[in-house]
Design an enzyme around this catalytic site. Structure first.
Site, mmCIF file in Angstrom:
data_model
loop_
_atom_site.group_PDB
_atom_site.id
_atom_site.type_symbol
_atom_site.label_atom_id
_atom_site.label_comp_id
_atom_site.label_asym_id
_atom_site.label_seq_id
_atom_site.Cartn_x
_atom_site.Cartn_y
_atom_site.Cartn_z
ATOM 1 N N ASP A 562 0.861 -1.185 0.000
ATOM 2 C CA ASP A 562 0.000 0.000 0.000
ATOM 3 C C ASP A 562 0.897 1.235 0.000
ATOM 4 O O ASP A 562 2.101 1.145 -0.195
ATOM 5 C CB ASP A 562 -0.949 -0.016 1.207
ATOM 6 C CG ASP A 562 -0.199 -0.199 2.516
ATOM 7 O OD1 ASP A 562 1.055 -0.185 2.504
ATOM 8 O OD2 ASP A 562 -0.858 -0.354 3.555
ATOM 9 N N ASP A 563 0.313 2.389 0.244
ATOM 10 C CA ASP A 563 1.115 3.606 0.202
ATOM 11 C C ASP A 563 1.740 3.921 1.552
ATOM 12 O O ASP A 563 1.659 5.026 2.066
ATOM 13 C CB ASP A 563 0.265 4.770 -0.318
ATOM 14 C CG ASP A 563 -0.063 4.568 -1.789
ATOM 15 O OD1 ASP A 563 0.834 4.115 -2.519
ATOM 16 O OD2 ASP A 563 -1.212 4.823 -2.189
#
Ligand code: PRX
Length: 691
Positions: A562-563
């Protein structure tokens, strides 16, 4: 522009929608993931015999039971602790499937206990009050201190009484912003004794970040110190707290009481900023309190603590853990993974500001009656030999740290290690990020002289305890693999569609059923909890990590999909760094990605679009970095700022991070399909402006 305070406080609503993770993130090219394709030979540690587990078969049988009969398995272990009231026969229930109603986890339901009682009173009452609980080593070579279990209990009771005297009650949150003095775990234990939730904020966070965390959980009391020396650098912590409290006030939330410990090695009383009425000196307040403080008996599912951590979007999340299940799992993982016996001298280099300092510096070792080393300084001050001097001085048996430190010490030269006596070491541990086989081998051969098993422990703030880790001496190790699941960790690997992958392969790392120390909620936002962890793959807890499973069933963690980026084992949300950069008056837009960094694991790479007409100068670059340091903390400062007159966006305006990641890692030959970009020309411009 909205101020950062609103971003990290509770006052603004964020849209955190979670689609399936971007599949391009699954292909992580770290060294650890490359070797996962062809597992290297195992390193068998035949000279090490686990004191509790005699064989792999014994583990297999116990693991099987922990998955098939979790309630029975954990009930047997739960009996080792003091419970004021026994749990119900049917004490466990959970739901991990958003389609079946609200997500919930319950363990030891009906039981009442207190974790501080189990960490301290239980040992003192058993006649082990004179054993050393904390061995404190100061930043400077000539400062140290030892505290017995009885001394720690007395101090915890004094602080507990003081907390009560200023009106703190069961269920209230208390913020702690302090360096690694014994007073930090003592303050945590004091909160737990009276049933208040501690919310420890790492003392490297900025005033803005601290303020956001204080307001989110409404802590009316803050515990801090005047300052701290980190290596040769003085940090004025109380000044940062004062700034934070002013920010809180401006938002309409006021802290009543601030307890300040005078760390006179850094800042003495005379030079510490002070607000009469609100601020109190630890030395004036605590010594006069009684050393008897009644224990608040907590229901198993009463909250124990909050710990804020970064997510892929929005403000940091207040991860909430509860009492009974956390206690049992913290103790059990510590016992088996570090093969810990009462009295063992154990050193975890983590700061209590992170989950590792909660579970594996404070609660886990104390629940097992061990001696926990608390180190105030930095591992390379005054020289890179410092860690091994401490190991020699205290005869440390288990040493637990992050790969980033191992890589940095490896780079300083073997002589700093070999000059110190490490014969006391039995087990070496790592946590926080994937460890590359080269660093693993150096740790094993040079630090551990080839005789200490390495426990590469995979877990998260949310899991609160190890979920995948080698058990020393029980099975062969593969450098770079966290190996097999711990008891009760029902690990699953799924594909993009959420279908479980059996056998060898690659996918998203999930957990299929509740374990005792599962995150119970995000404080004040149960919807976000469900959306973040349980919506991406129905029926599973999703960790945010990618992984591979090899033919022997060993897990290889490939990193976040994910970020979220992992810098030196510190978890940082790209959205937070972007928000901080956008505070700079010259910044119109920012996009942040991670890139492979030889020491830190990942570094922070920021693309910045400046306001029209602004020239990208060295001063602007420095100003942008400074803004992030001020908004979040020095550890989140970008390594690279890349001028970006335009960002690669799709026609609907979504930034194509895949493209940014490829440019940051100098893999522009692998950009893939960029035909969906609104303006493919921006890529060429970015390549021309590479710093
Ligand atoms: O990406 C994984 C990485 O650290 C993340 C969790 O970060 P945090 O909540 O701050 O907790 C750190 C201490 C547990 C994970 O999602 N991570 C943690 N341990 C490992 C790891 N990555 C690879 N190998 C590990 N042993």
């Amino acid at each position: 522009k909205p101020s950062t305070f609103y971003r990290c406080g509770s006052l603004r609503n964020f849209a955190y929608t979670w689609g399936p993770p971007d599949p391009s993130t699954l292909k992580v090219t770290s060294a650890a993931s490359q070797v996962a394709h062809a597992p290297p030979p195992m390193v068998l540690q035949e000279n090490y015999k686990h004191s509790l587990l005699k064989s792999r078969e014994q583990y297999d049988a116990m693991y099987k039971r922990s998955i098939e009969d979790p309630q029975g398995f954990w009930s047997d272990i739960g009996k080792e602790f003091h419970w004021e009231k026994k749990w119900h026969a049917d004490h466990h229930s959970y739901n991990f499937d958003v389609r079946q109603g609200p997500i919930q986890n319950q363990w030891f339901k009906g039981g009442q206990t207190n974790i501080t009682y189990n960490c301290l009173d239980r040992h003192v009452e058993a006649g082990r009050g004179d054993q050393i609980c904390f061995l404190w080593e100061g930043n400077d070579l000539d400062r140290d201190r030892r505290m017995t279990y009885k001394e720690v209990l007395d101090e915890v009771c004094r602080v507990a009484n003081w907390l009560r005297s200023v009106g703190v009650k069961k269920g209230d949150a208390v913020a702690i912003y302090a360096p690694m003095l014994c007073e930090l775990p003592i303050a945590m234990l004091a909160c737990a004794r009276i049933g208040a939730m501690h919310s420890v904020v790492f003392a490297g966070f900025s005033a803005d970040s601290l303020a956001g965390r204080i307001v989110d959980c409404k802590s009316r009391v803050v515990i801090t110190t005047s300052g701290v020396m980190r290596g040769s650098k003085k940090v004025e912590l109380k000044k940062i707290v004062d700034n934070a409290l002013n920010i809180c006030k401006k938002s309409g939330f006021e802290v009543d009481t601030c307890l300040v410990y005078e760390n006179d090695n850094a800042i003495d009383k005379a030079s510490c900023p002070w607000t009469e009425g609100r601020d109190r000196w630890w030395h004036d307040e605590i010594p006069k309190q009684s050393t008897e403080a009644a224990v608040e008996w907590m229901d198993s599912e009463d909250p124990l603590f909050l710990l804020y951590t970064s997510g892929s979007t929005g403000k940091p999340k207040g991860v909430m853990h509860t009492t009974g299940g956390y206690m049992v799992m913290a103790a059990t993982t510590t016992k088996y993974v570090f093969d810990m016996q009462p009295g063992d001298v154990y050193w975890c280099t983590a700061d209590c500001g992170w989950i590792t300092g909660h579970t594996y510096l404070t609660y886990g070792p104390l629940l097992n009656g061990a001696t926990s080393v608390v180190f105030e300084g930095t591992p390379t001050y005054p020289t890179p030999a410092r860690c091994w001097q401490i190991v020699e001085k205290y005869k440390v048996k288990q040493f637990y740290t992050a790969p980033t430190l191992i890589r940095s010490l490896e780079g300083s030269g073997d002589q700093h290690v070999t000059s110190q006596d490490r014969s006391s070491l039995r087990i070496l541990g790592t946590v926080g990020e994937p460890i590359n086989p080269q660093a693993w081998n150096w740790y094993h051969k040079v630090v551990g002289e080839g005789r200490c098993p390495i426990v590469d422990t995979w877990w998260q703030t949310e899991t609160a305890a190890h979920l995948i880790s080698p058990l020393p001496g029980v099975w062969g190790q593969k450098p770079g693999s966290a190996s097999l699941p711990f008891f009760g960790a029902h690990i699953a690997m799924v594909d993009e569609k959420g279908q479980e992958i059996e056998g060898p392969g690659e996918g998203y790392l999930c957990v299929k059923s509740s374990w005792p120390s599962t995150i119970r909620t995000i404080y004040g936002d149960h919807d976000r909890y469900e959306t973040t962890y349980f919506a991406p793959f129905k029926g599973f807890y999703f960790s945010g990590d990618g992984c591979r499973r090899d033919a022997d069933g060993y897990y290889w963690i490939t990193g976040r999909v994910d970020d979220v980026i992992n810098v030196s084992g510190h978890r940082i949300g790209t959205a937070e760094v972007e928000g901080a950069l956008e505070e700079h008056p010259a910044c119109a837009e920012a996009a942040v990605v991670g890139f492979e960094h030889p020491i830190k694991g990942q570094g922070i790479y920021a693309y910045v679009t400046l306001m029209q007409g602004t020239e990208f100068t060295e001063d602007i670059r420095k100003g942008l970095v400074m803004t992030v340091r001020e908004q979040i903390g020095a550890f989140a400062a970008p390594d690279v700022i890349h001028e970006a007159p335009g960002l690669p966006k799709t026609r609907s305006g979504k930034i194509m991070r895949r493209v940014l990641r490829k440019i940051a890692s100098k893999e522009e030959d692998q950009l893939g399909d960029i035909s969906t970009l609104a303006d493919p020309g921006v890529v060429e411009t970015l390549l021309k402006l590479r710093p």
